[in-house]
Design a protein around this motif. Structure first.
Motif, short mmCIF file in Angstrom:
data_model
loop_
_atom_site.label_atom_id
_atom_site.label_comp_id
_atom_site.label_asym_id
_atom_site.label_seq_id
_atom_site.Cartn_x
_atom_site.Cartn_y
_atom_site.Cartn_z
N ASP A 190 0.82 -1.21 0.00
CA ASP A 190 0.00 0.00 0.00
C ASP A 190 0.86 1.26 0.00
O ASP A 190 0.55 2.25 -0.66
CB ASP A 190 -0.91 0.02 1.23
N GLY A 191 1.91 1.22 0.77
CA GLY A 191 2.80 2.37 0.85
C GLY A 191 3.42 2.69 -0.50
O GLY A 191 3.43 3.84 -0.95
N LEU A 264 9.46 5.59 4.77
CA LEU A 264 8.38 6.10 5.63
C LEU A 264 7.00 5.64 5.21
O LEU A 264 6.16 5.35 6.06
CB LEU A 264 8.44 7.62 5.69
N PHE A 265 6.72 5.56 3.91
CA PHE A 265 5.35 5.18 3.54
C PHE A 265 5.02 3.74 3.92
O PHE A 265 3.94 3.52 4.48
CB PHE A 265 5.06 5.53 2.08
N PRO A 266 5.88 2.77 3.67
CA PRO A 266 5.58 1.44 4.21
C PRO A 266 5.39 1.44 5.73
O PRO A 266 4.48 0.79 6.25
CB PRO A 266 6.81 0.61 3.80
N ILE A 267 6.22 2.19 6.45
CA ILE A 267 6.08 2.23 7.91
C ILE A 267 4.72 2.80 8.29
O ILE A 267 3.98 2.22 9.10
CB ILE A 267 7.21 3.07 8.54
N LEU A 268 4.35 3.92 7.67
CA LEU A 268 3.08 4.55 8.04
C LEU A 268 1.89 3.68 7.65
O LEU A 268 0.92 3.57 8.39
CB LEU A 268 2.96 5.94 7.40
N PHE A 269 1.94 3.05 6.48
CA PHE A 269 0.82 2.22 6.06
C PHE A 269 0.72 0.94 6.90
O PHE A 269 -0.36 0.38 7.03
CB PHE A 269 0.89 1.91 4.56
N THR A 270 1.83 0.52 7.47
CA THR A 270 1.79 -0.66 8.33
C THR A 270 0.95 -0.41 9.58
O THR A 270 0.24 -1.29 10.05
CB THR A 270 3.23 -1.07 8.75
N ILE A 271 1.01 0.81 10.11
CA ILE A 271 0.19 1.08 11.30
C ILE A 271 -1.07 1.85 10.93
O ILE A 271 -1.73 2.45 11.79
CB ILE A 271 0.98 1.85 12.38
N ASP A 272 -1.41 1.89 9.62
CA ASP A 272 -2.61 2.57 9.16
C ASP A 272 -2.65 4.05 9.51
O ASP A 272 -3.72 4.61 9.73
CB ASP A 272 -3.88 1.92 9.74
#
Ligand code: TRP
Length: 442
Positions: A190-191, A264-272
Motif C-alpha cells: 500500500d505504501g 516512511l510510507f511502508p512504515i506509516l501504512f503498516t500502522i494505518d
C-alpha cells in the motif's frame, strides 16, 4: 591571509550534498508528499528539481566562484555593491534558519534516546509536547549547536570536508538499510502504491497548489536561497565543471529523498497512519507511534533518528559557514573567534523557538515560505539581468564549451524567474490571508 579552498573536488560535491541532505529530505519531503497528493507531488517535485533546482544551483555557483567571497562580499567583489542588500537577506535568513533548525535537531537527539529506552512508546503525543519546548529543548539545541560550531571552527579542509566525507556515505548506507527493512513490513504494498503509482489525474486537477509546494521543496532541499551554494562555490578552484557538479549534487539529494519515502510510507501504512497530517510535531508523533508498533521498532527507531541527526548536522554546518565566512572575509576575524561568536548569537536567537511552539512555527514559516523564495528570486534576477555576461563566462570556465550554457541563461531568465517569482507571490498571498490582511477567496 590566504583564503581557504577545498582539498578535492569530491570534497566540494560531498559538502554540497551534505548541506542539501537534511531534515528537508527525511522529515519535510515525505510530509509534503502526503499533503500534496502522494505520487502526483512526486512527479512535480522531480520535474522541479530538474528544471528549476539545477539551473538555480548554477545561479549561486557562478556568483560564488566568480567572486570568491561570502554572499554579501560577493556583490562588492563583482563591482555591484549597490545590490549587496540581496546578500544581507541571505545572511539574515541563515541566522533565523539555523536558530530553529538546531532546535529540531535537538528533538532528534532526544528521540535517539527515547527510541532506545522506549520512553515515548504508547504516549507519543504527550512525549513530544513535553520535550519539544522548555528547558530540555534549550539544552539540546545548545548541544547540537556546539557540535556544529566545533566542526566549522576546524575550517574548510580539516573540518567541513573531513566531516562530510564520513557523514554523507553513512547517511546513504543507513537509509538504504532502512529501505530494505521497510520491504519486510505489511504496509509495503500500500505504501509503495500510494507513493509510486503515477497519479496524473490529481496532478492535473490540483497543479496550482502542487506547483508552489514542489518549487518550495526543491529550493529547500537543495539548500537554495540563502547563499550556501554561493559560499561553498567560493572555495572552488577554476578547473571544475560547475554544470556537472550541480547535476551530481541534485541527483544525490533526490536519491536520498526518494529513499526516505521508500522507508516512511511502508512504515506509516503498516500502522494505518494517514500520511500528510502536517506539522513538525506530527512527524515525530506519527513515526514514533510506528516504531512502538512495528517489528524491531526500538533498533530501527534508533538507527532512523541517528541518521536524521547526522543529516541535520551536515546541513547545519553549511548554514553556519555562510555567516562565518561573512565575518572572516569582511572583518578579518579569526575563524575560531567568528565561529564561536556567531554560535553564541544563534544560540540566543533560537531560545524563543525552543520555548514556545507558536514562535517556532513563525520562524519556520517566515524563512521557508518568505525569505528563501525571496532570496532566490533576487539572486536569479541579479544573475539574469545585472551580470549575465560575467555569469556565462564563469559557467564556461572549466568546460569545453557547449550550447547548454547559453541555453541556461535563457532558461534562467524565463522559466526559473517565472516559477520562483510565482512561488513567492503565492507565499506572500498565503501569508496575507493567514494574518487576516486579505479575505480568503472561495
Ligand atoms: N537543505 C537542507 C535540508 O534539506 C536544509 C538547508 C541547509 C537549507 N541549508 C539551507 C535550506 C539553506 C535552505 C537554505 O534539510
Amino acid at each position: 591571509m590566504e583564503r581557504e579552498t577545498w582539498a578535492t573536488r569530491i570534497g566540494f560535491i560531498l559538502a554540497a550534498v551534505g548541506s542539501a541532505v537534511g531534515l528537508g529530505n527525511i522529515w519535510r519531503f515525505p510530509f509534503q508528499v502526503g499533503q500534496n497528493g502522494g505520487s502526483a507531488f512526486l512527479i512535480m517535485y522531480l520535474a522541479c528539481v530538474l528544471l528549476i533546482g539545477i539551473p538555480a544551483i548554477l545561479v549561486e555557483f557562478v556568483i560564488g566562484r566568480r567572486s570568491q567571497r561570502n554572499p554579501i562580499g560577493a556583490f562588492h567583489a563583482l563591482g555591484k555593491s549597490r545590490f549587496r542588500a540581496i546578500g544581507a537577506v541571505c545572511v539574515v535568513t541563515g541566522f533565523v534558519i539555523l536558530s530553529y533548525y538546531t532546535v529540531v535537531a535537538g528533538w532528534v537527539l532526544r528521540y535517539i534516546g527515547g527510541s532506545a529506552t522506549g520512553a515515548y512508546f504508547g504516549s507519543e503525543e504527550a512525549y513530544f509536547l513535553e520535550i519539544a519546548t522548555g528547558y530540555d529543548a534549550v539544552v539540546l539545541h545548545a548541544v547540537f549547536l556546539a557540535v556544529t560550531v566545533g566542526i566549522v571552527m576546524l575550517g574548510i579542509k580539516r573540518g567541513i570536508e573531513l566531516a562530510v566525507k564520513a557523514m554523507v556515505p553513512a547517511i546513504a548506507l543507513l537509509l538504504a538499510g532502512l529501505a530494505v527493512y521497510a520491504l519486510t513490513l505489511d504496509g509495503v504494498v500500500d505504501g509503495y502504491r500510494y507513493y509510486l503509482s503515477p497519479d496524473f489525474a490529481t496532478l492535473a486537477a490540483e497543479w496550482t497548489t502542487i506547483l508552489p509546494a514542489a518549487v518550495g521543496q526543491a529550493l529547500f532541499t537543495l539548500s537554495l536561497g540563502m547563499g550556501v551554494m554561493i559560499t561553498y562555490a567560493s572555495y572552488v578552484g577554476e578547473d571544475q565543471s560547475l554544470l556537472v557538479d550541480s547535476g551530481s549534487i541534485a541527483l544525490l539529494d533526490t536519491v536520498i529523498a526518494f529513499l526516505s519515502g521508500l522507508i516512511l510510507f511502508p512504515i506509516l501504512f503498516t500502522i494505518d497512519a494517514t500520511p500528510g497530517d502536517g506539522g513538525a510535531g506530527e512527524f515525530f508523533i506519527g513515526v514514533g507511534g510506528a516504531f512502538a508498533d512495528i517489528p524491531l521498532g526500538t533498533i530501527v527507531g534508533v538507527v532512523f533518528f541517528v541518521t536524521l541527526a547526522v543529516a541535520a548536522l551536515s546541513s547545519a554546518i553549511s548554514i553556519l559557514e555562510v555567516i562565518v565566512s561573512y565575518f572572516i572575509d569582511e572583518f578579518g576575524f579569526d575563524r575560531r573567534v567568528a565561529t564561536f561568536g556567531v554560535g553564541v548569537i544563534v544560540f540566543v536567537a533560537g531560545i524563543p523557538a525552543a520555548l514556545d511552539m507558536g514562535t517556532f512555527e513563525v520562524y519556520d514559516q517566515v524563512t521557508g515560505e518568505l525569505l528563501l523564495p525571496l532570496g532566490m528570486f533576487l539572486l536569479v534576477l541579479f544573475v539574469a539581468w545585472v551580470v549575465p555576461e560575467e555569469s556565462l563566462d564563469e559557467l564556461l570556465k572549466g568546460r569545453s564549451g557547449s550550447n547548454l550554457d547559453v541555453f541556461w541563461l535563457w532558461w534562467v531568465r524565463t522559466v526559473v524567474t517565472v516559477a520562483v517569482g510565482l512561488t513567492l507571490v503565492l507565499s506572500v498571498y498565503g501569508f496575507a490571508v493567514e494574518f487576516g490582511l486579505l479575505a480568503e477567496s472561495a
